[in-house]
Scaffold this active site. Structure first.
Site, mmCIF file in Angstrom:
data_model
loop_
_atom_site.group_PDB
_atom_site.id
_atom_site.type_symbol
_atom_site.label_atom_id
_atom_site.label_comp_id
_atom_site.label_asym_id
_atom_site.label_seq_id
_atom_site.Cartn_x
_atom_site.Cartn_y
_atom_site.Cartn_z
ATOM 1 N N CYS A 170 34.312 46.427 39.518
ATOM 2 C CA CYS A 170 33.576 45.205 39.868
ATOM 3 C C CYS A 170 33.906 44.067 38.882
ATOM 4 C CB CYS A 170 32.090 45.509 39.952
ATOM 5 S SG CYS A 170 31.207 44.302 40.947
ATOM 6 N N HIS A 181 31.182 50.373 42.749
ATOM 7 C CA HIS A 181 30.755 51.068 41.523
ATOM 8 C C HIS A 181 30.717 52.590 41.734
ATOM 9 C CE1 HIS A 181 29.081 47.604 39.183
ATOM 10 N NE2 HIS A 181 29.039 47.067 40.380
ATOM 11 N N GLU A 207 30.511 54.776 39.540
ATOM 12 C CA GLU A 207 29.602 55.368 38.545
ATOM 13 C C GLU A 207 28.148 55.331 39.006
ATOM 14 O OE1 GLU A 207 30.801 52.411 38.507
ATOM 15 O OE2 GLU A 207 29.364 51.002 37.645
HETATM 16 N N1 GLN Z 1 29.325 39.179 40.350
HETATM 17 C C1 GLN Z 1 29.749 39.747 39.112
HETATM 18 C C2 GLN Z 1 30.841 38.897 38.455
HETATM 19 O O1 GLN Z 1 31.304 37.975 39.026
HETATM 20 C C3 GLN Z 1 30.245 41.170 39.279
HETATM 21 C C4 GLN Z 1 29.107 42.035 39.726
HETATM 22 C C5 GLN Z 1 29.202 43.451 39.254
HETATM 23 O O2 GLN Z 1 29.979 43.794 38.360
HETATM 24 N N2 GLN Z 1 28.370 44.283 39.826
HETATM 25 O O3 GLN Z 1 31.222 39.163 37.362
#
Ligand code: GLN
Length: 194
Positions: free
Chosen positions: A79, A169, A171
């Protein structure tokens, strides 16, 4: 030897728990000295990519980590971690590692209502649960990048040599197969060095 987990902000603890479940040693990376602890791979967790990028810059860790990845250290970004690895990020200007030939779109599913779980196919593994939280997706990939998962026509996982990135994610689900994949990437890299 253990896998280092960047622990400046975000969901690093859940990665540690997942790797402990797999009986893999880990250590948390909070300051430049922690990068000297021998590691077979590095995880960059989800969280807020702009905050993690700024902390990496302020702590003087951006360049050392970039050099380690460019030198072949296996890395797994989830992410925000994917955003930090991306060479290009749409609509963005903040500090990041820029080591992986992908273009990431931040908050690509909308800011508030953008969290959802899907069960979808991951190349080489099969159907797995994918938890998305204000997730990015990958708009385009460079020629050496292998696309590993596509959800609703959007690329959500990819690999370039020793770099693995997921928009979701792993995890935060019960399924450990993506972490097992990353551990085997780390082990293969170790073997190739010896
Ligand atoms: N929206 C977050 C970002 O731009 C990422 C979200 C996440 O890691 N769950 O960094």
């Amino acid at each position: 030897m253990s896998i280092g987990i960047l622990a400046l902000q975000g969901a690093f603890f859940e990665h540690q728990q997942m790797l402990e479940r797999l009986k893999v040693k880990t250590h948390l990376i909070r300051k430049p000295n922690d990068l000297n602890i021998p590691m077979i791979g590095l995880i960059i967790p989800g969280g807020e990519s702009s905050a993690i990028g700024k902390l990496l810059m302020d702590l003087g860790m951006l360049e050392p980590i970039r050099a380690m990845i460019n030198d072949g250290l296996p890395v797994f970004g989830t992410c925000a971690g994917l955003i930090l690895l991306a060479k290009d990020v749409t609509n963005n200007g903040f500090f990041s590692l820029k080591t992986m030939a992908i273009t990431a779109k931040r908050n690509a599913y909308g800011r508030q209502l953008g969290s959802f779980t899907r069960v979808c196919d991951f190349k080489g593994i099969g159907e797995i649960p994918m938890v998305f939280i204000r997730a990015p997706y990958i708009e385009s990939v460079g020629e050496n990048v292998e696309v590993l998962a596509v959800v609703d026509d959007k690329i959500v996982a990819a690999k370039e040599n020793n770099q693995l990135a997921t928009a979701f994610h792993p995890e935060l689900s019960d399924n450990s197969e993506i972490h097992e994949l990353f551990v085997s990437m780390c082990e293969d890299h170790q073997k190739s060095k010896s």
